[in-house]
Design a protein around this motif. Structure first.
Motif, PDB file in Angstrom:
ATOM      1  N   LEU A   6       0.853  -1.174   0.000  1.00  0.00           N
ATOM      2  CA  LEU A   6       0.000   0.000   0.000  1.00  0.00           C
ATOM      3  C   LEU A   6       0.894   1.231   0.000  1.00  0.00           C
ATOM      4  N   ALA A   7       0.668   2.107  -0.952  1.00  0.00           N
ATOM      5  CA  ALA A   7       1.466   3.332  -1.038  1.00  0.00           C
ATOM      6  C   ALA A   7       0.776   4.447  -0.250  1.00  0.00           C
ATOM      7  N   ALA A   8       1.459   4.968   0.750  1.00  0.00           N
ATOM      8  CA  ALA A   8       0.965   6.147   1.458  1.00  0.00           C
ATOM      9  C   ALA A   8       1.244   7.366   0.585  1.00  0.00           C
ATOM     10  N   VAL A   9       0.183   8.037   0.161  1.00  0.00           N
ATOM     11  CA  VAL A   9       0.320   9.076  -0.864  1.00  0.00           C
ATOM     12  C   VAL A   9       0.166  10.470  -0.270  1.00  0.00           C
ATOM     13  N   PRO A  10       0.819  11.462  -0.891  1.00  0.00           N
ATOM     14  CA  PRO A  10       0.758  12.827  -0.384  1.00  0.00           C
ATOM     15  C   PRO A  10      -0.483  13.575  -0.856  1.00  0.00           C
ATOM     16  N   THR A  11      -0.753  14.673  -0.189  1.00  0.00           N
ATOM     17  CA  THR A  11      -1.794  15.607  -0.616  1.00  0.00           C
ATOM     18  C   THR A  11      -1.133  16.733  -1.401  1.00  0.00           C
ATOM     19  N   PRO A  12      -1.546  16.962  -2.644  1.00  0.00           N
ATOM     20  CA  PRO A  12      -0.891  17.984  -3.462  1.00  0.00           C
ATOM     21  C   PRO A  12      -1.438  19.390  -3.188  1.00  0.00           C
ATOM     22  N   PHE A  13      -0.525  20.321  -3.016  1.00  0.00           N
ATOM     23  CA  PHE A  13      -0.905  21.710  -2.776  1.00  0.00           C
ATOM     24  C   PHE A  13      -0.389  22.624  -3.894  1.00  0.00           C
ATOM     25  N   SER A  14      -0.994  23.790  -3.965  1.00  0.00           N
ATOM     26  CA  SER A  14      -0.494  24.828  -4.866  1.00  0.00           C
ATOM     27  C   SER A  14       0.854  25.321  -4.367  1.00  0.00           C
ATOM     28  N   ALA A  15       1.518  26.131  -5.174  1.00  0.00           N
ATOM     29  CA  ALA A  15       2.882  26.559  -4.846  1.00  0.00           C
ATOM     30  C   ALA A  15       2.963  27.300  -3.519  1.00  0.00           C
ATOM     31  N   ASP A  16       1.886  28.003  -3.136  1.00  0.00           N
ATOM     32  CA  ASP A  16       1.909  28.738  -1.868  1.00  0.00           C
ATOM     33  C   ASP A  16       1.391  27.906  -0.696  1.00  0.00           C
ATOM     34  N   GLY A  17       0.952  26.680  -0.989  1.00  0.00           N
ATOM     35  CA  GLY A  17       0.473  25.793   0.056  1.00  0.00           C
ATOM     36  C   GLY A  17      -0.898  26.134   0.603  1.00  0.00           C
ATOM     37  N   GLY A 267      10.500  14.069 -10.682  1.00  0.00           N
ATOM     38  CA  GLY A 267       9.677  14.675 -11.720  1.00  0.00           C
ATOM     39  C   GLY A 267       8.186  14.524 -11.505  1.00  0.00           C
ATOM     40  N   LEU A 268       7.775  14.263 -10.253  1.00  0.00           N
ATOM     41  CA  LEU A 268       6.357  14.163  -9.913  1.00  0.00           C
ATOM     42  C   LEU A 268       6.048  15.162  -8.791  1.00  0.00           C
ATOM     43  N   PRO A 269       6.132  16.449  -9.064  1.00  0.00           N
ATOM     44  CA  PRO A 269       5.965  17.444  -8.003  1.00  0.00           C
ATOM     45  C   PRO A 269       4.561  17.420  -7.424  1.00  0.00           C
ATOM     46  N   MET A 270       4.485  17.491  -6.101  1.00  0.00           N
ATOM     47  CA  MET A 270       3.204  17.504  -5.399  1.00  0.00           C
ATOM     48  C   MET A 270       3.013  18.781  -4.590  1.00  0.00           C
ATOM     49  N   GLY A 271       3.862  19.777  -4.857  1.00  0.00           N
ATOM     50  CA  GLY A 271       3.757  21.026  -4.135  1.00  0.00           C
ATOM     51  C   GLY A 271       4.434  20.952  -2.782  1.00  0.00           C
ATOM     52  N   PRO A 272       4.388  22.040  -2.029  1.00  0.00           N
ATOM     53  CA  PRO A 272       5.063  22.078  -0.727  1.00  0.00           C
ATOM     54  C   PRO A 272       4.243  21.388   0.348  1.00  0.00           C
ATOM     55  N   ARG A 274       2.350  21.862   3.948  1.00  0.00           N
ATOM     56  CA  ARG A 274       1.575  23.014   4.437  1.00  0.00           C
ATOM     57  C   ARG A 274       2.146  23.505   5.766  1.00  0.00           C
ATOM     58  N   ALA A 275       2.258  24.826   5.897  1.00  0.00           N
ATOM     59  CA  ALA A 275       2.756  25.443   7.128  1.00  0.00           C
ATOM     60  C   ALA A 275       1.878  25.035   8.312  1.00  0.00           C
ATOM     61  N   PRO A 276       2.507  24.861   9.485  1.00  0.00           N
ATOM     62  CA  PRO A 276       3.856  25.285   9.854  1.00  0.00           C
ATOM     63  C   PRO A 276       4.970  24.286   9.534  1.00  0.00           C
ATOM     64  N   THR A 277       4.642  23.143   8.909  1.00  0.00           N
ATOM     65  CA  THR A 277       5.712  22.240   8.512  1.00  0.00           C
ATOM     66  C   THR A 277       6.585  22.932   7.476  1.00  0.00           C
ATOM     67  N   LEU A 278       7.886  22.739   7.587  1.00  0.00           N
ATOM     68  CA  LEU A 278       8.833  23.397   6.689  1.00  0.00           C
ATOM     69  C   LEU A 278       9.356  22.424   5.646  1.00  0.00           C
ATOM     70  N   PRO A 279       9.726  22.924   4.471  1.00  0.00           N
ATOM     71  CA  PRO A 279      10.364  22.058   3.474  1.00  0.00           C
ATOM     72  C   PRO A 279      11.741  21.623   3.963  1.00  0.00           C
ATOM     73  N   LEU A 280      12.287  20.611   3.299  1.00  0.00           N
ATOM     74  CA  LEU A 280      13.609  20.130   3.677  1.00  0.00           C
ATOM     75  C   LEU A 280      14.681  21.163   3.369  1.00  0.00           C
ATOM     76  N   SER A 281      15.757  21.075   4.118  1.00  0.00           N
ATOM     77  CA  SER A 281      16.911  21.923   3.845  1.00  0.00           C
ATOM     78  C   SER A 281      17.601  21.463   2.568  1.00  0.00           C
TER      79      SER A 281
END
Length: 297
Positions: A6-17, A267-272, A274-281
């Motif tokens: 079972l693949a745990a899948v992400p929720t895709p957001f717009s560029a601003d989250g 090559g499968l972008p799902m957006g950032p 959502r705050a307050p979680t931060l993207p990776l360094s």
């Protein structure tokens, strides 16, 4: 009952989250279906369900159902609630939504429940979910409620309680649950602690539910086939040598952010996230690039 990956899948957001971007879902689902995954776990931890409004939560589930269509991918809809009534209402909505095959439920995760209160909560959800099967999401790092193997066996007595996603990382209890219980008297055991996957499958777990399968679905399915179906230990160890560094890397960072960063690299972008979680360094993204370099795209 289902088994496998079972693949745990992400929720895709717009560029601003700030909003959903559901158009990103179809390419990911197509890849998972092509890899012969068993199904998708939507709006779980990887899907950042705690950051979603109720309307967004349902929209994401509906979008994954639509993307799966009539293909043989099970859709497991994840949710959690801080009170029984809210969980019952979500379970009822899932039961009425065509295309959902099971629900994955995490109990109230602010104040720790007693085991008796957990049983009461899950019995209420069981009554509300109609004919849907239930996956109990065992994630004591969030709920403060670790289960023993005996308690897992007790939960299996609740109607519709067919599966457990075990993200406790407690190997002795997992081994006890899988190895010392007849299959018909326990929940089907899906491992959710990524770096324990090889051991869990080798000891007899029915499958794995992990975000690594969203990143490396072909290799995840190949591991299951080699280790469980073909019992080819040599081949399984070779595949695990590729998957383990991915699993270890994702467990060392914020998990949803790591899965999204890895998919972006592929090559499968799902957006950032959502705050307050931060993207990776930048350093963490560089590490991820290294460990996913051999993944089939």
């Amino acid at each position: 009952m289902f088994r496998g990956v079972l693949a745990a899948v992400p929720t895709p957001f717009s560029a601003d989250g700030l909003s959903l971007d559901l158009s990103k879902i179809q390419p990911l689902v197509d890849r998972l279906a092509d890899a012969n995954c068993t199904g998708v776990v939507v709006t779980g931890t990887t899907g950042e369900f705690t950051s979603l409004t109720p309307e967004e939560h349902k929209a994401v589930i509906r979008a994954y159902v639509a993307a799966v269509g009539d293909r043989p991918l099970n859709v497991v809809a994840g949710f959690g609630a801080l009170n029984t009534r809210a969980a019952e209402e979500m379970a009822q909505w899932c039961a009425q939504t065509r295309g959902i095959d099971a629900i994955m439920v995490v109990p109230p995760f602010y104040e720790r429940l007693s085991f008796e209160a957990l049983q009461f909560f899950l019995c209420a959800v069981s009554t509300a979910c109609g004919s849907l099967d239930i996956v109990y999401y065992h994630v004591p790092s969030a709920t403060g409620l670790p289960l023993t193997a005996d308690q897992m066996r007790e939960l299996a007595k609740i109607p519709r309680m067919r599966y457990i996603k075990d993200t406790s990382g407690n190997a002795p209890h997992a081994i006890d649950h899988v190895c010392n219980t007849a299959a018909g008297q326990r929940m089907a055991h899906f491992n959710g602690t990524d770096t324990f996957t090889f051991a869990a499958l080798a000891m007899g777990a029915e499958g794995v539910a992990w975000g690594v399968a969203s990143v490396a679905p072909y290799e995840s399915v190949a591991l299951y086939q080699a280790l469980v179906e073909e019992q080819d230990l040599k081949q399984a160890k070779e595949i695990w040598s590729l998957l383990y560094p991915i699993a270890a890397c994702l467990e060392s960072v914020n998990y949803p952010a790591g899965v999204k960063a890895a998919l972006d690299v592929l090559g499968l972008p799902m957006g950032p996230v959502r705050a307050p979680t931060l993207p990776l360094s930048g350093d963490d993204v560089a590490r991820l690039k290294g460990v996913v370099a051999r993944v089939k795209k």
